[in-house]
Structure formats: structure tokens, C-alpha cells
Design a protein around this motif. Structure first.
Motif, mmCIF file in Angstrom:
data_model
loop_
_atom_site.group_PDB
_atom_site.id
_atom_site.type_symbol
_atom_site.label_atom_id
_atom_site.label_comp_id
_atom_site.label_asym_id
_atom_site.label_seq_id
_atom_site.Cartn_x
_atom_site.Cartn_y
_atom_site.Cartn_z
ATOM 1 N N SER A 101 0.837 -1.376 -0.057
ATOM 2 C CA SER A 101 -0.050 0.115 0.061
ATOM 3 C C SER A 101 0.943 1.509 0.008
ATOM 4 O O SER A 101 0.717 2.401 -0.783
ATOM 5 C CB SER A 101 -0.940 -0.122 1.152
ATOM 6 O OG SER A 101 -0.156 0.203 2.469
ATOM 7 N N ALA A 102 1.924 1.325 0.708
ATOM 8 C CA ALA A 102 3.053 2.377 0.577
ATOM 9 C C ALA A 102 3.533 2.791 -0.711
ATOM 10 O O ALA A 102 3.608 3.674 -1.207
ATOM 11 C CB ALA A 102 4.038 2.167 1.657
ATOM 12 N N LEU A 103 3.875 1.505 -1.286
ATOM 13 C CA LEU A 103 4.429 1.568 -2.502
ATOM 14 C C LEU A 103 3.551 2.175 -3.655
ATOM 15 O O LEU A 103 3.801 3.088 -4.165
ATOM 16 C CB LEU A 103 4.771 0.277 -3.092
ATOM 17 C CG LEU A 103 5.495 0.068 -4.318
ATOM 18 C CD1 LEU A 103 6.898 1.021 -4.621
ATOM 19 C CD2 LEU A 103 5.828 -1.318 -4.626
ATOM 20 N N GLU A 104 2.314 1.572 -3.743
ATOM 21 C CA GLU A 104 1.255 2.294 -4.301
ATOM 22 C C GLU A 104 0.888 3.667 -4.352
ATOM 23 O O GLU A 104 0.717 4.462 -5.152
ATOM 24 C CB GLU A 104 -0.082 1.461 -4.506
ATOM 25 C CG GLU A 104 0.295 -0.281 -4.820
ATOM 26 C CD GLU A 104 0.619 -0.064 -6.423
ATOM 27 O OE1 GLU A 104 0.242 0.719 -7.014
ATOM 28 O OE2 GLU A 104 1.269 -1.050 -6.694
ATOM 29 N N LYS A 105 0.928 4.012 -2.986
ATOM 30 C CA LYS A 105 0.815 5.530 -2.729
ATOM 31 C C LYS A 105 1.759 6.252 -3.320
ATOM 32 O O LYS A 105 1.727 7.434 -3.840
ATOM 33 C CB LYS A 105 0.445 5.753 -1.214
ATOM 34 C CG LYS A 105 0.398 7.105 -0.823
ATOM 35 C CD LYS A 105 -0.839 7.861 -1.479
ATOM 36 C CE LYS A 105 -0.842 9.261 -1.121
ATOM 37 N NZ LYS A 105 -1.252 9.490 0.373
ATOM 38 N N ALA A 106 2.965 5.810 -2.953
ATOM 39 C CA ALA A 106 4.428 6.501 -3.657
ATOM 40 C C ALA A 106 4.125 6.845 -4.994
ATOM 41 O O ALA A 106 4.494 7.764 -5.842
ATOM 42 C CB ALA A 106 5.568 5.869 -3.063
ATOM 43 N N ARG A 107 3.761 5.517 -5.766
ATOM 44 C CA ARG A 107 3.556 5.643 -7.204
ATOM 45 C C ARG A 107 2.614 6.578 -7.693
ATOM 46 O O ARG A 107 2.819 7.032 -8.727
ATOM 47 C CB ARG A 107 3.499 4.090 -7.822
ATOM 48 C CG ARG A 107 4.725 3.219 -7.636
ATOM 49 C CD ARG A 107 4.234 1.782 -8.004
ATOM 50 N NE ARG A 107 5.241 1.022 -7.912
ATOM 51 C CZ ARG A 107 5.287 -0.501 -8.115
ATOM 52 N NH1 ARG A 107 4.419 -1.308 -8.195
ATOM 53 N NH2 ARG A 107 6.493 -1.149 -8.291
#
Length: 276
Positions: free
Chosen positions: A97-103
């Protein structure tokens, strides 16, 4: 590093439409607050941090981030250990979820808790990753180039520090994602914190406090979800074709999440009737 409440500071600076990007924001903050961390403590447990780094002032210099997501989690858990707190558990769903928010921020060239695409709240990314939360928090930071620099800046601003040292969260996920603006390499850091939502205990004593708390969280989430759907419907015409497709997909995902919430709230209604 001194923390400044940016919720007030945002309105003290006149941004042109062209400046309302990550790069524009950074340049404005550098101009007025060189070397000062700026954060916004929003509703719930959401925090934003701008760096005042000089590590990448040379636009022609290739800049790398010193450290990894795991290194940042180690630093966070050391802070907790030193204070007698239980360590956060690295959770792969929150990592996603953190990765998708950053992307999402890199893709949309924005820096905020609320997504440019449909105005979805940070917890949307956790739900999409399969993490049903009881409580959720987010720290985001930009313009830092090492785990040490971003960690100490986060620890030096109260809102971020509260998330790092909270006794309410159990799990953590972190993402560090590169981005480029005007030929200048930068990085965005996202920290997601949460405690997983357990099923209601419908056996024995229905009126237990934990049940009521879990129901209250879902009622609040349902209201936020409805507001997000209204926002998408109201602003859908403002997006170009690619963005519109992404926003429509998010609306469909929100409807699925709403179904799950409504199922949970049916059991909550039973508790409400029994506990009058």
C-alpha cells in the motif's frame, strides 16, 4: 530540524497553477524556509514532511538514496525499543500500500495525503492491498536522500513522531520511490502504519468495548467513502481520458469496499440493538 505546521503556511504563499507540483512546492519552501522541515498534521494520523536538503542541488549530479525500506523500519523500531515499546511488524500488505501510494504521487505529480486521482484517502491503498484496518496512519516526506536524514526529520516533528511511537499501531509498511522533475532527481518516502481489523466477537458478551470501537471505525470509514464517491462524480469531467479511466476504476473499487463495510455494519447493528 525544526517542524513548521504547513496547514497554516500553505495559505501564506501564493502558488501559481504551474507551481502547484512537487517541484514547485519544494522551490517555494526552499525559498522561504531553507533547511527547515515542513509538515502538515491533518485529520486522523496523517503527516507531510518537506526537506530542505542541499544534497541534490547540482541537477547534473546523479543522486542515489542512501538506505532501504528495511533500514528505515530498523531505525523506527530502535526508537520504539529505546522507549520500551513493542516493535512494529513489517507487513507485506502495508509495504504494498505504501508503494502504490508513492507511485500514485509520482504518476500524478502531486504531494499530498489525498490522491489527485479521485480524491481518495490514504487508507484506500491499504484496503486495495487487502489490509482491512482498525486504525491507520500515514507519514509522507520528500526531498530527503538517506534513511538517516528522513528519519531524524520525521522524529523532529511532533505529528510524524506520534505515528512512529504510537501504541495503537501494530504493523508498518514503507516505500522509497525515485522521481524526477525538471531533470532533478528526488525521492518520495511513504510510511504506512496500521492495526488489522479483526472480526466482531459475536459470541458471549456482545457489548464489549472492542466491538463498539471496531464498529465506530467502520461507520467513520463509510462516511469518508461516500464523500470520496461524491467527489469523483463531481470532478470526473475535469480529468483527461487516462486519468478518467483510473478514477472510474477507483470508484468501482470503492463500491466493492463499501459492500465489505456494509456487511460488517450489519453485525454492528445487531450489537447496537442488544446494547441499548
Amino acid at each position: 530540524m525544526l517542524g513548521i505546521v504547513a496547514g497554516l503556511f500553505f495559505f501564506a504563499i501564493n502558488f501559481s497553477k504551474e507551481d502547484f507540483s512537487i517541484n514547485g512546492l519544494i522551490q517555494h519552501f526552499r525559498q522561504f524556509w531553507s533547511g527547515v522541515a515542513v509538515f502538515y498534521s491533518g485529520s486522523g494520523k496523517q503527516n507531510v514532511l518537506f526537506g530542505g536538503n542541499d544534497e541534490s542541488d547540482d541537477q547534473n549530479e546523479e543522486v542515489e538514496f542512501d538506505g532501504s525500506e528495511d533500514d528505515l523500519i530498523v531505525l523506527i523500531n530502535k526508537e520504539r525499543f529505546d522507549r520500551g515499546l513493542k516493535p512494529y511488524k513489517k507487513n507485506e500488505l502495508l509495504m504494498q500500500s505504501a508503494l502504490e501510494k508513492a507511485r500514485d504521487m509520482v504518476r500524478g505529480r502531486y504531494f499530498d495525503h489525498v490522491s489527485k486521482f479521485g480524491g481518495v484517502q490514504p487508507w484506500y491503498f491499504a484496503e486495495q492491498a487487502g489490509y482491512r484496518y482498525k486504525i491507520f496512519g500515514e507519514n509522507i516526506a520528500v526531498d530527503y536522500f538517506s534513511t538517516n536524514s528522513v528519519h531524524w526529520a520525521l522524529m523532529d516533528s511532533e505529528g510524524h513522531k506520534q505515528n512512529i511511537l504510537s501504541e495503537d499501531f501494530r504493523d508498518i509498511g514503507v516505500a522509497i520511490v525515485p522521481m524526477e522533475f525538471d531533470g532533478r532527481k528526488n525521492f518520495v518516502v511513504v510510511e504506512h502504519f496500521g492495526s488489522y481489523l479483526r472480526d466482531l466477537d459475536l459470541s458471549g458478551e456482545l457489548c464489549r468495548t472492542k466491538n463498539k470501537q471496531r464498529c465506530a471505525v467502520q461507520v467513520k470509514k463509510r462516511k469518508e467513502l461516500d464523500e470520496m464517491l461524491k467527489n469523483i462524480k463531481r470532478k470526473k469531467v475535469e480529468f483527461d481520458d487516462d486519468e478518467r479511466d483510473r478514477v472510474i476504476e477507483r470508484a468501482d473499487n470503492l463500491l466493492k469496499i463499501r459492500e465489505q463495510i456494509d456487511e460488517y455494519l450489519q453485525d454492528c447493528d445487531k450489537i447496537k440493538k442488544e446494547c441499548k
